[in-house]
Design a protein around this motif. Structure first.
Motif, short mmCIF file in Angstrom:
data_model
loop_
_atom_site.label_atom_id
_atom_site.label_comp_id
_atom_site.label_asym_id
_atom_site.label_seq_id
_atom_site.Cartn_x
_atom_site.Cartn_y
_atom_site.Cartn_z
N ASP A 197 0.85 -1.19 0.00
CA ASP A 197 0.00 0.00 0.00
C ASP A 197 0.89 1.24 0.00
O ASP A 197 1.60 1.51 0.97
CB ASP A 197 -0.91 -0.02 1.24
CG ASP A 197 -1.92 1.12 1.24
OD1 ASP A 197 -1.79 2.04 0.41
OD2 ASP A 197 -2.85 1.09 2.08
N LYS A 209 -1.43 -1.15 -4.00
CA LYS A 209 -2.60 -0.30 -3.79
C LYS A 209 -2.13 1.16 -3.71
O LYS A 209 -1.12 1.46 -3.06
CB LYS A 209 -3.30 -0.68 -2.50
CG LYS A 209 -4.48 0.22 -2.12
CD LYS A 209 -5.13 -0.25 -0.84
CE LYS A 209 -6.16 0.75 -0.32
NZ LYS A 209 -7.27 0.94 -1.28
N GLY A 210 -2.87 2.05 -4.35
CA GLY A 210 -2.56 3.47 -4.27
C GLY A 210 -1.53 3.95 -5.27
O GLY A 210 -1.15 5.12 -5.24
N ALA A 211 -1.07 3.06 -6.15
CA ALA A 211 -0.05 3.45 -7.13
C ALA A 211 -0.70 4.15 -8.32
O ALA A 211 -1.85 3.87 -8.69
CB ALA A 211 0.72 2.22 -7.61
N GLN A 212 0.06 5.05 -8.92
CA GLN A 212 -0.44 5.79 -10.07
C GLN A 212 0.66 5.89 -11.12
O GLN A 212 1.84 5.74 -10.83
CB GLN A 212 -0.89 7.20 -9.67
CG GLN A 212 -1.96 7.25 -8.60
CD GLN A 212 -2.26 8.66 -8.15
OE1 GLN A 212 -1.99 9.62 -8.87
NE2 GLN A 212 -2.82 8.80 -6.96
N SER A 252 -6.33 -1.29 -6.16
CA SER A 252 -6.77 0.03 -5.71
C SER A 252 -8.08 -0.02 -4.95
O SER A 252 -8.36 0.84 -4.11
CB SER A 252 -6.90 0.98 -6.92
OG SER A 252 -5.66 1.16 -7.55
N ASP A 253 -8.92 -1.03 -5.23
CA ASP A 253 -10.21 -1.15 -4.56
C ASP A 253 -10.15 -1.98 -3.29
O ASP A 253 -11.17 -2.16 -2.63
CB ASP A 253 -11.24 -1.78 -5.52
CG ASP A 253 -11.54 -0.89 -6.71
OD1 ASP A 253 -11.38 0.34 -6.58
OD2 ASP A 253 -11.91 -1.42 -7.77
N GLY A 303 -0.34 4.32 -0.49
CA GLY A 303 -1.24 5.46 -0.38
C GLY A 303 -0.74 6.59 0.48
O GLY A 303 -1.19 7.73 0.35
N HIS A 330 6.62 8.86 -5.90
CA HIS A 330 6.28 7.66 -6.65
C HIS A 330 7.40 7.29 -7.63
O HIS A 330 7.74 6.12 -7.79
CB HIS A 330 4.97 7.85 -7.42
CG HIS A 330 3.77 7.56 -6.57
ND1 HIS A 330 2.53 7.34 -7.12
CD2 HIS A 330 3.62 7.44 -5.24
CE1 HIS A 330 1.66 7.10 -6.14
NE2 HIS A 330 2.31 7.17 -5.00
N ASP A 341 -3.18 -4.61 -9.68
CA ASP A 341 -3.67 -3.33 -9.18
C ASP A 341 -4.80 -3.58 -8.19
O ASP A 341 -5.89 -4.03 -8.57
CB ASP A 341 -4.16 -2.46 -10.34
CG ASP A 341 -4.66 -1.09 -9.88
OD1 ASP A 341 -4.47 -0.77 -8.68
OD2 ASP A 341 -5.23 -0.37 -10.71
N LEU A 390 2.54 2.53 -11.10
CA LEU A 390 1.56 1.48 -11.35
C LEU A 390 1.95 0.64 -12.56
O LEU A 390 1.87 -0.60 -12.52
CB LEU A 390 0.18 2.09 -11.55
CG LEU A 390 -0.97 1.11 -11.84
CD1 LEU A 390 -1.11 0.09 -10.71
CD2 LEU A 390 -2.29 1.86 -12.04
#
Length: 256
Positions: A58, A92-95, A111-112, A60, A67, A109, A99
């Motif tokens: 995570d 989780k939380g990667a962009q 993210s949810d 986030g 990042h 991924d 990502l």
């Protein structure tokens, strides 16, 4: 293709839903060496705490500007996690670049995914206290671990795969951890973490409830949020209650 061969192919597999207990590693730094040292220290204090546990990384809490820095060290991070018995399977939380890099390394991924955070603790019930019977605990493979000596500040005990029974005081600065229930037949003044691997049915019992921290399945409360007077310093139990507002710890007095 014959009918028989088509039937054989149709029986090769079934697609079904499955539940998997995951550990979440919530990163607060991009310093891979610091993470490695912290994991090594935890493994030294609690050998075997991680045993090929699947983990969600995570990110986030990492700043977006960091990042790019983390993406450069992601391969090293995954290697460090595997060295310490964790099996990274998702992020989780990667962009953006991070990502894409994580996916290229085989991470999903997530993210949810719902990660348990610290939540407010429900106050004790104000009606006349009643004994709440413990729900059936998840099967544990071993009998309880029994500690019959006081635990001093800095000491940690982990009952892996079983309940923990402590027959003496748990002083401030000491920590008791169990995958099952924790029973303390004395004062709890340190930290008590039950259901360490996600057992939401675990409970904490203490003859004198004065903890620095109590936690069940990742939901916790610290001494900064003082216990009500009817349970502070008294015989009490802690259990996890799930409701429409989420998971909360409930602390109830134990009356004869």
């Amino acid at each position: 293709m014959t009918i028989d061969s088509e039937a054989a192919m149709s029986n090769c597999y079934d697609i079904k839903s499955a539940d998997l207990s995951l550990v979440a590693l919530v990163l607060k730094t991009t310093d891979i060496q610091a993470i490695s040292r912290a994991l090594l220290r935890q493994m030294t204090e609690s050998p075997g705490f991680f045993e090929q546990d699947p983990v969600i990384v995570d990110v986030g809490f990492i700043d977006i500007e960091q990042h790019a820095v983390l993406s450069l060290g992601l391969i090293n991070l995954l290697s460090v996690l595997r060295e310490h018995g964790l099996m990274p399977v998702a992020v989780k939380g990667a962009q953006g670049e991070l990502l894409s890099h994580a996916k290229a390394l085989g991470l999903v991924d997530a993210s949810d995914a719902r990660i348990r955070r610290s939540v407010a603790v429900a106050e004790s019930i104000e009606e006349a206290p009643v004994h709440v019977p413990s729900p059936p605990a998840q099967p544990l493979s071993l009998g309880p671990m029994v500690i019959d000596k006081p635990l001093r500040s800095g000491q940690q005990v982990y009952a892996k795969g079983r309940d923990l029974i402590v027959l003496a005081i748990v002083n401030a600065g000491a920590e008791v951890i169990a995958d099952g229930n924790i029973h303390i037949y004395a004062a709890l003044r340190g930290k008590a973490i039950a259901g360490a691997r996600g057992n939401t049915e675990a409970r904490i019992f203490a003859q004198a409830m004065e903890p620095e921290l109590i936690s069940i399945a990742g939901v916790y409360r610290t001494s900064e949020n003082a216990l009500p007077q009817d349970v502070l310093g008294q015989a009490a139990q802690v259990y996890l209650h799930s409701g429409p507002d989420g998971d909360k710890l409930r602390v109830l007095p134990i009356k004869p």
